[in-house]
Design an enzyme around this catalytic site. Sequence first.
Site, PDB file in Angstrom:
ATOM      1  N   HIS A  55       0.826  -1.200   0.000  1.00  0.00           N
ATOM      2  CA  HIS A  55       0.000   0.000   0.000  1.00  0.00           C
ATOM      3  C   HIS A  55       0.866   1.258   0.000  1.00  0.00           C
ATOM      4  O   HIS A  55       0.574   2.233  -0.714  1.00  0.00           O
ATOM      5  CB  HIS A  55      -0.921  -0.028   1.222  1.00  0.00           C
ATOM      6  CG  HIS A  55      -1.826   1.142   1.322  1.00  0.00           C
ATOM      7  ND1 HIS A  55      -1.670   2.121   2.279  1.00  0.00           N
ATOM      8  CD2 HIS A  55      -2.902   1.524   0.580  1.00  0.00           C
ATOM      9  CE1 HIS A  55      -2.611   3.037   2.136  1.00  0.00           C
ATOM     10  NE2 HIS A  55      -3.366   2.709   1.108  1.00  0.00           N
ATOM     11  N   GLU A  58       2.295   1.819  -3.486  1.00  0.00           N
ATOM     12  CA  GLU A  58       1.265   2.377  -4.369  1.00  0.00           C
ATOM     13  C   GLU A  58       1.162   3.891  -4.172  1.00  0.00           C
ATOM     14  O   GLU A  58       1.065   4.656  -5.141  1.00  0.00           O
ATOM     15  CB  GLU A  58      -0.063   1.690  -4.078  1.00  0.00           C
ATOM     16  CG  GLU A  58      -1.253   2.288  -4.817  1.00  0.00           C
ATOM     17  CD  GLU A  58      -2.426   2.544  -3.890  1.00  0.00           C
ATOM     18  OE1 GLU A  58      -2.956   3.676  -3.913  1.00  0.00           O
ATOM     19  OE2 GLU A  58      -2.810   1.620  -3.152  1.00  0.00           O
ATOM     20  N   HIS A  59       1.195   4.343  -2.934  1.00  0.00           N
ATOM     21  CA  HIS A  59       1.149   5.777  -2.659  1.00  0.00           C
ATOM     22  C   HIS A  59       2.397   6.485  -3.178  1.00  0.00           C
ATOM     23  O   HIS A  59       2.323   7.560  -3.782  1.00  0.00           O
ATOM     24  CB  HIS A  59       1.024   6.025  -1.150  1.00  0.00           C
ATOM     25  CG  HIS A  59      -0.373   5.955  -0.638  1.00  0.00           C
ATOM     26  ND1 HIS A  59      -0.952   6.977   0.088  1.00  0.00           N
ATOM     27  CD2 HIS A  59      -1.325   4.990  -0.739  1.00  0.00           C
ATOM     28  CE1 HIS A  59      -2.186   6.642   0.415  1.00  0.00           C
ATOM     29  NE2 HIS A  59      -2.431   5.441  -0.068  1.00  0.00           N
ATOM     30  N   GLU A 135      -4.770   7.653   7.594  1.00  0.00           N
ATOM     31  CA  GLU A 135      -5.724   6.709   7.007  1.00  0.00           C
ATOM     32  C   GLU A 135      -5.992   5.557   7.975  1.00  0.00           C
ATOM     33  O   GLU A 135      -7.132   5.115   8.156  1.00  0.00           O
ATOM     34  CB  GLU A 135      -5.154   6.187   5.681  1.00  0.00           C
ATOM     35  CG  GLU A 135      -6.130   5.407   4.831  1.00  0.00           C
ATOM     36  CD  GLU A 135      -5.526   5.006   3.491  1.00  0.00           C
ATOM     37  OE1 GLU A 135      -6.210   4.255   2.761  1.00  0.00           O
ATOM     38  OE2 GLU A 135      -4.385   5.422   3.169  1.00  0.00           O
TER      39      GLU A 135
END
Length: 427
Positions: A55, A58-59, A135
């Site tokens: 994740h 991806e960011h 998040e």
Amino acid sequence: MNHHFVREKRIDITRLANGLTVATEQMPEIATATLGVWVGTGSRHETAHEHGLSHLIEHMAFKGTTRRSARRIAEDIENVGGDINAATSVEYTSYTARVLGENVDVALDVLGDILIHSAFEAGELAREKGVILQEYAAVEDTPDDLVYDAFMETAYAGQPIGRPILGTPETIKSFDEATIRAFLAREYTPGKMVLAAAGDVDHARIVEMAERHFGSMPSAPLREPEAGVYSGGERRISRKLEQANIVLGLPGLSFKDPGYYATHLFAHILGGGLTSRLWHEVRENRGLAYSIDSFHWPFSDTGLFGIGAGTAGSDVAELMDVTLATMRQATQDISEIEMTRAKAQMKVALLTALETPGGRIERVARQLLSWGRVIPSDEIVLKVDALTVEQVREAGQRLLHGEPTLAAIGPIKGLPSLARIKSGLIG
């Protein structure tokens, strides 16, 4: 007659020398082009100390390369009217862009740049870690999200497939450039990557650009993730909330299992729409929940069936009793009318997913990564139409004899024990 499902457009597929697959679908009626790179790597491919790394990567793909700043990445796409996005799941990571057909070279140049030449600059990395920590905190403050993380962690206890995609504050803070680059070298290999494009695209041109941007990637042995083994169990989190969020699950099937479609149809009849049994009994007849639904999540080697609902603390016991009774009943008397309706709903869902270039390239990429081929729609529909009432009832009976998983958050004092729930599944 399933005449809607035999008009498959032509899909051209080329495999580069290093193993990367290029698939295109020309759609003459579409003026835009949607392109994406799917990598057959997600959260389940991480080791314990890499938890959350997919994740983060991806960011970080949008935070600068050796050629572009973070702002330049966005500008180069938006200057031609396009948009760009990415997503991480349990088994895949995707990077997609949509532009006018005349600008596919811009989109592929940016996609190739962020995937091959990301800089992972220390300042950007620190800032993005902070974003992901926010998040993470947002999920912790959202019970109807957190309960599903708890559900997966319980169903696959101590396994990568069960861990939340975001990671933990400890692992997120620990990541550095060396860790990221080691993961990319191991997992982002061309043999488990598909570049798919649909809309106003030309296959030969896409292949030529793919070779230019991705052809130099070295091939590497493919690494299989740790097998997912369903464990079951329970996790109860008592909190002072207005509502209890509950998820009850059972071992499901992989999308490669012959019984997958029957299990999926059972889940849909049970709680897949406004005419489903759970919606009718729990919401309409008794008013025990604002919404209730059932789902079947298939993975490459395992699967998970579940029912999710939210209710008042005073109603948790009745909600569970009614849910268990409805599940048992469905295994005994699913009707032909319900079957016909559920099959029609599945066909509409399939067609709807294929009505946009984005939906089409996702389907192509996932199927190529999972099966090594694109499965024609009519082949899927033939399997669904061939299902009988008896097969779907049997699929439900098999589900109900599995070990249950329970995750619950909120005022859950009245929730029955897991042993009682298990006995209530089979009557």
